[in-house]
Design a protein around this motif. Structure first.
Motif, PDB file in Angstrom:
ATOM      1  N   TYR A 140     -10.890 -29.384 -29.526  1.00 26.50           N
ATOM      2  CA  TYR A 140     -11.504 -29.476 -28.200  1.00 26.50           C
ATOM      3  C   TYR A 140     -12.492 -28.330 -28.016  1.00 26.50           C
ATOM      4  N   PRO A 141     -13.532 -28.552 -27.211  1.00 31.67           N
ATOM      5  CA  PRO A 141     -14.424 -27.436 -26.887  1.00 31.67           C
ATOM      6  C   PRO A 141     -13.641 -26.342 -26.158  1.00 31.67           C
ATOM      7  N   ASN A 142     -13.910 -25.086 -26.491  1.00 32.39           N
ATOM      8  CA  ASN A 142     -13.236 -23.957 -25.842  1.00 32.39           C
ATOM      9  C   ASN A 142     -14.091 -22.720 -26.027  1.00 32.39           C
ATOM     10  N   SER A 143     -13.728 -21.662 -25.319  1.00 35.89           N
ATOM     11  CA  SER A 143     -14.523 -20.439 -25.406  1.00 35.89           C
ATOM     12  C   SER A 143     -13.834 -19.369 -26.241  1.00 35.89           C
ATOM     13  N   GLY A 144     -12.840 -19.742 -26.975  1.00 29.99           N
ATOM     14  CA  GLY A 144     -12.106 -18.762 -27.779  1.00 29.99           C
ATOM     15  C   GLY A 144     -11.013 -18.100 -26.957  1.00 29.99           C
ATOM     16  N   SER A 145     -10.492 -17.001 -27.452  1.00 27.54           N
ATOM     17  CA  SER A 145      -9.435 -16.279 -26.740  1.00 27.54           C
ATOM     18  C   SER A 145      -9.939 -15.862 -25.368  1.00 27.54           C
ATOM     19  N   MET A 146      -9.188 -16.206 -24.341  1.00 31.71           N
ATOM     20  CA  MET A 146      -9.612 -15.956 -22.965  1.00 31.71           C
ATOM     21  C   MET A 146      -9.244 -14.550 -22.500  1.00 31.71           C
ATOM     22  N   PHE A 147      -8.066 -14.056 -22.907  1.00 31.67           N
ATOM     23  CA  PHE A 147      -7.568 -12.773 -22.422  1.00 31.67           C
ATOM     24  C   PHE A 147      -7.352 -11.789 -23.565  1.00 31.67           C
ATOM     25  N   LYS A 148      -7.576 -10.514 -23.268  1.00 31.98           N
ATOM     26  CA  LYS A 148      -7.283  -9.456 -24.232  1.00 31.98           C
ATOM     27  C   LYS A 148      -5.767  -9.320 -24.355  1.00 31.98           C
ATOM     28  N   ASN A 149      -5.311  -8.916 -25.528  1.00 30.08           N
ATOM     29  CA  ASN A 149      -3.885  -8.641 -25.706  1.00 30.08           C
ATOM     30  C   ASN A 149      -3.562  -7.291 -25.071  1.00 30.08           C
ATOM     31  N   PRO A 150      -2.608  -7.269 -24.129  1.00 26.05           N
ATOM     32  CA  PRO A 150      -2.193  -5.975 -23.578  1.00 26.05           C
ATOM     33  C   PRO A 150      -1.533  -5.144 -24.675  1.00 26.05           C
ATOM     34  N   GLN A 151      -1.563  -3.841 -24.516  1.00 25.94           N
ATOM     35  CA  GLN A 151      -0.989  -2.963 -25.539  1.00 25.94           C
ATOM     36  C   GLN A 151       0.462  -3.355 -25.825  1.00 25.94           C
ATOM     37  N   GLY A 152       0.737  -3.624 -27.106  1.00 22.66           N
ATOM     38  CA  GLY A 152       2.095  -3.965 -27.543  1.00 22.66           C
ATOM     39  C   GLY A 152       2.543  -5.370 -27.198  1.00 22.66           C
ATOM     40  N   GLN A 153       1.650  -6.195 -26.693  1.00 22.10           N
ATOM     41  CA  GLN A 153       1.986  -7.563 -26.278  1.00 22.10           C
ATOM     42  C   GLN A 153       0.954  -8.538 -26.841  1.00 22.10           C
ATOM     43  N   PHE A 154       1.251  -9.805 -26.698  1.00 25.15           N
ATOM     44  CA  PHE A 154       0.302 -10.860 -27.034  1.00 25.15           C
ATOM     45  C   PHE A 154       0.081 -11.711 -25.788  1.00 25.15           C
ATOM     46  N   ALA A 155      -1.166 -11.850 -25.376  1.00 24.58           N
ATOM     47  CA  ALA A 155      -1.483 -12.622 -24.181  1.00 24.58           C
ATOM     48  C   ALA A 155      -0.937 -14.049 -24.296  1.00 24.58           C
ATOM     49  N   ALA A 156      -1.114 -14.683 -25.435  1.00 27.73           N
ATOM     50  CA  ALA A 156      -0.655 -16.065 -25.612  1.00 27.73           C
ATOM     51  C   ALA A 156       0.852 -16.183 -25.393  1.00 27.73           C
ATOM     52  N   LYS A 157       1.599 -15.221 -25.886  1.00 26.93           N
ATOM     53  CA  LYS A 157       3.062 -15.248 -25.734  1.00 26.93           C
ATOM     54  C   LYS A 157       3.456 -15.090 -24.269  1.00 26.93           C
ATOM     55  N   LEU A 158       2.782 -14.188 -23.557  1.00 24.12           N
ATOM     56  CA  LEU A 158       3.068 -14.004 -22.131  1.00 24.12           C
ATOM     57  C   LEU A 158       2.759 -15.278 -21.342  1.00 24.12           C
ATOM     58  N   ILE A 159       1.624 -15.896 -21.642  1.00 29.37           N
ATOM     59  CA  ILE A 159       1.230 -17.124 -20.948  1.00 29.37           C
ATOM     60  C   ILE A 159       2.232 -18.239 -21.229  1.00 29.37           C
ATOM     61  N   GLU A 160       2.625 -18.355 -22.480  1.00 27.94           N
ATOM     62  CA  GLU A 160       3.614 -19.381 -22.849  1.00 27.94           C
ATOM     63  C   GLU A 160       4.955 -19.118 -22.183  1.00 27.94           C
ATOM     64  N   GLU A 161       5.417 -17.858 -22.205  1.00 20.69           N
ATOM     65  CA  GLU A 161       6.701 -17.512 -21.592  1.00 20.69           C
ATOM     66  C   GLU A 161       6.666 -17.672 -20.072  1.00 20.69           C
ATOM     67  N   ALA A 162       5.475 -17.641 -19.489  1.00 19.66           N
ATOM     68  CA  ALA A 162       5.334 -17.876 -18.054  1.00 19.66           C
ATOM     69  C   ALA A 162       5.365 -19.374 -17.732  1.00 19.66           C
ATOM     70  N   GLY A 163       5.467 -20.205 -18.771  1.00 17.35           N
ATOM     71  CA  GLY A 163       5.580 -21.647 -18.575  1.00 17.35           C
ATOM     72  C   GLY A 163       4.263 -22.350 -18.281  1.00 17.35           C
ATOM     73  N   LEU A 164       3.152 -21.743 -18.688  1.00 17.73           N
ATOM     74  CA  LEU A 164       1.843 -22.294 -18.337  1.00 17.73           C
ATOM     75  C   LEU A 164       1.175 -23.118 -19.437  1.00 17.73           C
ATOM     76  N   LYS A 165       1.722 -23.105 -20.623  1.00 18.80           N
ATOM     77  CA  LYS A 165       1.124 -23.862 -21.723  1.00 18.80           C
ATOM     78  C   LYS A 165       1.021 -25.338 -21.318  1.00 18.80           C
ATOM     79  N   GLY A 166      -0.177 -25.910 -21.472  1.00 18.29           N
ATOM     80  CA  GLY A 166      -0.381 -27.313 -21.126  1.00 18.29           C
ATOM     81  C   GLY A 166      -0.796 -27.550 -19.680  1.00 18.29           C
TER      82      GLY A 166
END
Length: 110
Positions: A19-45
């Motif tokens: 799909y068209p996309n703009s690449g990684s949207m958020f910077k990884n916070p120190q010691g964390q991964f943005a994608a993991k935080l977003i997924e754990e927040a239940g927002l994937k999809g």
């Protein structure tokens, strides 16, 4: 050549390139991964119009066909607010937004 091929295969497996996309949207916070935080927040999809937080990689917002800039901004705001509420972490944009006066690129406040 073999290293390049392996890197491309790894990227294709991990990123929503169908799909068209703009690449990684958020910077990884120190010691964390943005994608993991977003997924754990239940927002994937999660969708707003035709913009969707990728089901393959949660730090990508994909265009399912007719997404508007406002659809994408709405998802950005939702992600930042939800991650801040849940984890007390403010996600910073990795991309630069142009032409918006909504303040989405500024710090999220509860």
């Amino acid at each position: 050549m073999a290293i390049r091929k392996e890197l491309l295969l790894k990227r294709n497996r991990a990123q929503p390139l169908n799909y068209p996309n703009s690449g990684s949207m958020f910077k990884n916070p120190q010691g964390q991964f943005a994608a993991k935080l977003i997924e754990e927040a239940g927002l994937k999809g999660t969708r707003r119009g035709d913009a969707q937080i990728s089901e393959k990689h949660a730090n990508f917002i994909v265009n399912l066909g007719a997404a508007t800039a406002q659809d994408v901004v709405s998802l950005i705001e939702l992600v930042r607010k939800t991650v801040l509420e849940r984890f007390q972490i403010t996600l910073e944009l990795e991309v630069k937004l142009l032409g918006f006066s909504t303040g989405v690129e500024k710090e999220v406040r509860l």
